[in-house]
Design a protein around this motif. Structure first.
Motif, PDB file in Angstrom:
ATOM      1  N   VAL A   1      13.976  19.705  60.305  1.00 32.75           N
ATOM      2  CA  VAL A   1      12.825  19.133  59.614  1.00 32.75           C
ATOM      3  C   VAL A   1      11.672  20.133  59.616  1.00 32.75           C
ATOM      4  N   SER A   2      11.475  20.826  60.736  1.00 35.61           N
ATOM      5  CA  SER A   2      10.420  21.835  60.818  1.00 35.61           C
ATOM      6  C   SER A   2      10.642  22.947  59.808  1.00 35.61           C
ATOM      7  N   CYS A   3      11.873  23.403  59.693  1.00 36.16           N
ATOM      8  CA  CYS A   3      12.179  24.496  58.758  1.00 36.16           C
ATOM      9  C   CYS A   3      11.941  24.069  57.315  1.00 36.16           C
ATOM     10  N   ILE A   4      12.329  22.843  56.979  1.00 35.06           N
ATOM     11  CA  ILE A   4      12.117  22.347  55.615  1.00 35.06           C
ATOM     12  C   ILE A   4      10.627  22.229  55.312  1.00 35.06           C
ATOM     13  N   GLN A   5       9.881  21.717  56.276  1.00 35.98           N
ATOM     14  CA  GLN A   5       8.435  21.587  56.076  1.00 35.98           C
ATOM     15  C   GLN A   5       7.760  22.948  55.967  1.00 35.98           C
ATOM     16  N   ALA A   6       8.221  23.900  56.768  1.00 39.70           N
ATOM     17  CA  ALA A   6       7.654  25.240  56.695  1.00 39.70           C
ATOM     18  C   ALA A   6       7.954  25.887  55.345  1.00 39.70           C
ATOM     19  N   TRP A   7       9.185  25.716  54.877  1.00 42.72           N
ATOM     20  CA  TRP A   7       9.537  26.243  53.546  1.00 42.72           C
ATOM     21  C   TRP A   7       8.661  25.610  52.483  1.00 42.72           C
ATOM     22  N   TYR A   8       8.472  24.290  52.539  1.00 42.97           N
ATOM     23  CA  TYR A   8       7.637  23.598  51.548  1.00 42.97           C
ATOM     24  C   TYR A   8       6.198  24.095  51.619  1.00 42.97           C
ATOM     25  N   TYR A   9       5.695  24.324  52.828  1.00 44.77           N
ATOM     26  CA  TYR A   9       4.317  24.770  52.982  1.00 44.77           C
ATOM     27  C   TYR A   9       4.100  26.132  52.326  1.00 44.77           C
ATOM     28  N   PHE A  10       4.951  27.093  52.635  1.00 49.80           N
ATOM     29  CA  PHE A  10       4.755  28.444  52.124  1.00 49.80           C
ATOM     30  C   PHE A  10       5.050  28.567  50.633  1.00 49.80           C
ATOM     31  N   THR A  11       5.776  27.615  50.061  1.00 52.33           N
ATOM     32  CA  THR A  11       6.094  27.691  48.627  1.00 52.33           C
ATOM     33  C   THR A  11       5.221  26.787  47.767  1.00 52.33           C
ATOM     34  N   HIS A  12       4.510  25.824  48.379  1.00 51.73           N
ATOM     35  CA  HIS A  12       3.730  24.875  47.591  1.00 51.73           C
ATOM     36  C   HIS A  12       2.243  24.847  47.935  1.00 51.73           C
ATOM     37  N   GLN A  13       1.852  25.476  49.036  1.00 51.24           N
ATOM     38  CA  GLN A  13       0.447  25.434  49.437  1.00 51.24           C
ATOM     39  C   GLN A  13      -0.215  26.799  49.222  1.00 51.24           C
ATOM     40  N   SER A  14      -1.468  26.769  48.817  1.00 49.17           N
ATOM     41  CA  SER A  14      -2.224  28.007  48.584  1.00 49.17           C
ATOM     42  C   SER A  14      -3.422  28.053  49.526  1.00 49.17           C
ATOM     43  N   ASP A  15      -3.148  28.178  50.794  1.00 47.59           N
ATOM     44  CA  ASP A  15      -4.200  28.189  51.803  1.00 47.59           C
ATOM     45  C   ASP A  15      -4.678  29.615  52.070  1.00 47.59           C
ATOM     46  N   ARG A  16      -5.787  29.698  52.775  1.00 45.81           N
ATOM     47  CA  ARG A  16      -6.303  30.996  53.177  1.00 45.81           C
ATOM     48  C   ARG A  16      -5.450  31.578  54.292  1.00 45.81           C
ATOM     49  N   TRP A  17      -5.665  32.857  54.535  1.00 43.62           N
ATOM     50  CA  TRP A  17      -4.780  33.601  55.419  1.00 43.62           C
ATOM     51  C   TRP A  17      -4.751  33.053  56.837  1.00 43.62           C
ATOM     52  N   HIS A  18      -5.897  32.510  57.315  1.00 41.37           N
ATOM     53  CA  HIS A  18      -5.927  32.066  58.714  1.00 41.37           C
ATOM     54  C   HIS A  18      -5.053  30.844  58.944  1.00 41.37           C
ATOM     55  N   LEU A  19      -4.954  29.957  57.942  1.00 40.05           N
ATOM     56  CA  LEU A  19      -4.063  28.806  58.086  1.00 40.05           C
ATOM     57  C   LEU A  19      -2.602  29.231  57.986  1.00 40.05           C
TER      58      LEU A  19
END
Length: 327
Positions: free
Chosen positions: A24-42
């Protein structure tokens, strides 16, 4: 979590059954890096949390392999300590402290920078990490589980501080959000959703820490509590990723609430009766009052601006830059 107790059966099967959470962590991490446009610190925070969580999983895997495969049938070895079992305590603590610092930053912004509240949270968070660090350093000198009995106090302190920190963080978020209610339907609905979300994301970590503490007190000569401790870091990882990935969904849900920008509120004109009291009648001319409300959502990337209605949800509730709504 610190390990101590007699040479009882090690519940690897129980603890390893929880390791499906890593998928579940890996899926959420993949979704975060492919769908979120956060600043570098996050993004750096998420990357660091995933790194420590992955190392933690590798250490647990090595420990299980050593006891169950390399030393298969060697009953005497069950009383010996494997170094990776002790080192994983440190990486579990690193994951925990990073996520809790993120939550503390969120509370700092929401609470209008109440120093006394942040001091309490910081003391609990870094107190827990300090105990974890001390336990790891001291325990690496030991060779058997029997010797770890001397670290009983550190074991209890770690679990107690973890449970207390989670409870204070969850209670602070819910209290601050509840006090932010304005009476506007749209704004209060958003706040209610955020309260429920805060409770849900902090509930599992709190229950797991409490279960670990209770199992140590109830069964001090067994390793039942390890099944819960192995999961704490991973639950913190999922809590962080769920918080960051849910931002867009919460905003989309808020857009579906009936009270939106530019609504016309039709009210009956009010007249006065002979005794001076205000009355309303359907025969009287309606007065159309146009309520213009506007809100700005400044997302973590600083590029997304949305319009809607009305309340200051709090500075940086979901992380990153402040998010404002105005009525």
């Amino acid at each position: 979590m610190p390990f101590w107790g007699s040479e009882s059966v090690f519940p690897f099967a129980v603890s390893h059954s929880f390791d499906g959470i890593i998928s579940v962590s890996c899926i959420q991490a993949w979704y975060y890096f492919t769908h979120q446009s956060d600043r570098w610190h996050l993004k750096a925070l998420v990357g660091a949390v995933m790194l420590t969580d992955t190392i933690h999983q590798g250490l647990i895997t090595h420990t299980v392999y050593t006891y169950t495969i390399t030393n298969w049938g060697n009953v005497a070895f069950l009383g010996e300590l494997v170094q990776t079992l002790l080192i994983e305590v440190l990486f579990n603590g690193l994951t925990t402290v990073m996520v809790q610092c993120f939550l503390a930053t969120r509370i700092w912004r929401l609470s209008d920078r109440k120093i006394w509240l942040i001091v309490i949270i910081v003391l609990l968070v870094f107190g827990e990490f300090g105990v974890n660090l001390a336990y790891t350093i001291i325990s690496l000198r030991f060779d058997t589980f029997a010797q770890l009995a001397h670290l009983e106090g550190l074991s209890l302190a770690t679990n107690a501080l973890a449970a207390a920190g989670d409870i204070v963080i969850a209670a602070s978020l819910c209290t601050i959000l509840h006090r932010s209610r304005t009476g506007f339907h749209r704004s209060d609905t958003i706040i209610s959703k955020l309260i429920v979300f805060s409770v849900n994301t902090g509930l599992l970590t709190s229950l797991c820490a409490l279960a670990s503490l209770v199992s140590i007190l109830a069964w001090p000569n067994t390793f039942i509590y390890i099944a819960f401790f192995f999961c704490i870091g991973r639950l913190y990882t999922n809590s962080l990723l769920a918080t960051l990935n849910a931002r867009k969904k919460i905003r989309e849900l808020s857009d579906g609430i009936e009270s939106t920008s530019g609504n016309n509120l039709s009210l009956n004109s009010m007249g006065r009766t002979k005794n001076g009291k205000i009355s309303s009648s359907r025969q009287q001319q309606n007065i159309s009052i146009k309520i213009d409300t506007q809100k700005e959502f400044a997302t973590d990337s600083g590029n997304d601006m949305e319009k809607g209605s009305a309340v200051k949800v709090g500075s940086g509730y979901m992380g990153g830059e402040p998010e404002y709504e105005s009525a």
